[in-house]
Scaffold this motif. Structure first.
Motif, short mmCIF file in Angstrom:
data_model
loop_
_atom_site.label_atom_id
_atom_site.label_comp_id
_atom_site.label_asym_id
_atom_site.label_seq_id
_atom_site.Cartn_x
_atom_site.Cartn_y
_atom_site.Cartn_z
N VAL A 31 0.86 -1.18 0.00
CA VAL A 31 0.00 0.00 0.00
C VAL A 31 0.90 1.23 0.00
CG1 VAL A 31 -1.74 1.30 1.30
CG2 VAL A 31 -1.83 -1.20 1.23
N PHE A 32 0.55 2.20 -0.83
CA PHE A 32 1.30 3.44 -0.93
C PHE A 32 0.46 4.57 -0.35
CE2 PHE A 32 2.86 0.61 -4.12
CZ PHE A 32 4.22 0.84 -4.17
N GLU A 33 1.11 5.49 0.37
CA GLU A 33 0.40 6.62 0.94
C GLU A 33 1.03 7.91 0.46
OE1 GLU A 33 -1.14 6.42 5.01
OE2 GLU A 33 0.00 8.26 5.38
N LEU A 34 0.19 8.88 0.12
CA LEU A 34 0.68 10.16 -0.36
C LEU A 34 1.31 10.95 0.78
CD1 LEU A 34 0.97 12.23 -2.65
CD2 LEU A 34 -1.30 13.10 -2.00
N ASN A 35 2.57 11.34 0.58
CA ASN A 35 3.26 12.23 1.50
C ASN A 35 3.10 13.63 0.90
OD1 ASN A 35 5.19 13.92 2.69
ND2 ASN A 35 6.55 12.20 3.14
N LYS A 44 4.12 16.43 1.84
CA LYS A 44 5.32 17.29 1.92
C LYS A 44 6.24 17.07 0.74
CE LYS A 44 5.16 17.63 6.89
NZ LYS A 44 5.76 17.28 8.17
N THR A 45 6.35 15.81 0.29
CA THR A 45 7.26 15.49 -0.81
C THR A 45 6.52 15.31 -2.14
OG1 THR A 45 7.13 13.11 -0.41
CG2 THR A 45 8.88 14.33 0.75
N ASN A 46 5.19 15.16 -2.07
CA ASN A 46 4.36 14.91 -3.25
C ASN A 46 4.66 13.56 -3.91
OD1 ASN A 46 2.11 16.32 -4.03
ND2 ASN A 46 3.06 17.17 -5.86
N TYR A 47 5.02 12.59 -3.08
CA TYR A 47 5.28 11.23 -3.53
C TYR A 47 4.35 10.26 -2.81
CZ TYR A 47 9.65 12.07 -6.07
OH TYR A 47 10.59 12.46 -6.98
N PHE A 48 3.93 9.21 -3.51
CA PHE A 48 3.26 8.09 -2.88
C PHE A 48 4.37 7.15 -2.40
CE2 PHE A 48 -0.52 9.51 -5.07
CZ PHE A 48 -1.56 9.08 -4.26
N GLU A 49 4.46 6.93 -1.09
CA GLU A 49 5.50 6.10 -0.50
C GLU A 49 4.90 4.78 -0.02
OE1 GLU A 49 6.70 8.69 2.65
OE2 GLU A 49 8.04 9.84 1.34
N MET A 50 5.64 3.69 -0.25
CA MET A 50 5.19 2.39 0.24
C MET A 50 5.22 2.42 1.77
SD MET A 50 6.73 -1.46 -0.35
CE MET A 50 6.73 -1.35 -2.11
N LEU A 51 4.15 1.98 2.40
CA LEU A 51 4.07 2.04 3.86
C LEU A 51 5.16 1.24 4.56
CD1 LEU A 51 0.22 1.86 4.46
CD2 LEU A 51 1.70 3.86 4.57
N ILE A 52 5.52 0.08 4.01
CA ILE A 52 6.50 -0.77 4.69
C ILE A 52 7.94 -0.47 4.26
CG2 ILE A 52 4.88 -2.64 5.16
CD1 ILE A 52 6.07 -4.13 2.76
N ASP A 53 8.12 0.35 3.24
CA ASP A 53 9.47 0.70 2.77
C ASP A 53 9.41 2.07 2.09
OD1 ASP A 53 12.00 0.94 1.72
OD2 ASP A 53 11.91 -0.89 0.52
N LYS A 54 9.64 3.12 2.87
CA LYS A 54 9.50 4.50 2.38
C LYS A 54 10.48 4.84 1.24
CE LYS A 54 6.63 5.95 5.69
NZ LYS A 54 5.29 5.54 5.52
N GLU A 55 11.51 4.00 1.05
CA GLU A 55 12.46 4.22 -0.04
C GLU A 55 11.83 3.93 -1.39
OE1 GLU A 55 15.84 5.18 0.23
OE2 GLU A 55 15.34 5.65 2.32
N PHE A 56 10.79 3.11 -1.40
CA PHE A 56 10.11 2.74 -2.64
C PHE A 56 8.93 3.69 -2.80
CE2 PHE A 56 7.65 -0.14 -5.42
CZ PHE A 56 8.64 -0.37 -6.37
N ARG A 57 8.99 4.55 -3.83
CA ARG A 57 7.96 5.58 -3.97
C ARG A 57 7.76 5.97 -5.43
NH1 ARG A 57 11.07 11.01 -2.01
NH2 ARG A 57 12.78 10.82 -3.48
N TYR A 58 6.61 6.61 -5.69
CA TYR A 58 6.26 7.10 -7.02
C TYR A 58 5.82 8.56 -6.91
CZ TYR A 58 5.86 2.20 -8.43
OH TYR A 58 6.11 0.87 -8.70
#
Length: 65
Positions: free
Chosen positions: A19-23, A25-39
């Motif tokens: 599951v990805f959540e929109l951050n 502040k950065t305007n990226y969808f980050e994977m909940l279990i691994d914030k390094e993986f994002r779109y």
């Protein structure tokens, strides 16, 4: 608190679906279990393979197919 979350359709083939959540502040969808993986937000919004939801008070509302 309102959250914008997304899942990638192709991931449902596996035993676990990230599951990805929109951050906002950065305007990226980050994977909940691994914030390094994002779109980037625009990538998720423009890709028909992502399903996007608003989650508020434990209720998920589908907003984009």
């Amino acid at each position: 608190m309102k959250k914008i979350r997304a899942i990638y359709i192709g991931d449902v083939r596996f035993d676990q679906c990230p599951v990805f959540e929109l951050n906002t502040k950065t305007n990226y969808f980050e994977m909940l279990i691994d914030k390094e993986f994002r779109y980037e937000k625009e990538v998720v919004e423009e890709d028909d393979e992502f399903l996007v939801f608003v989650v508020e008070n434990d209720i998920a509302t589908f907003i984009k197919e």
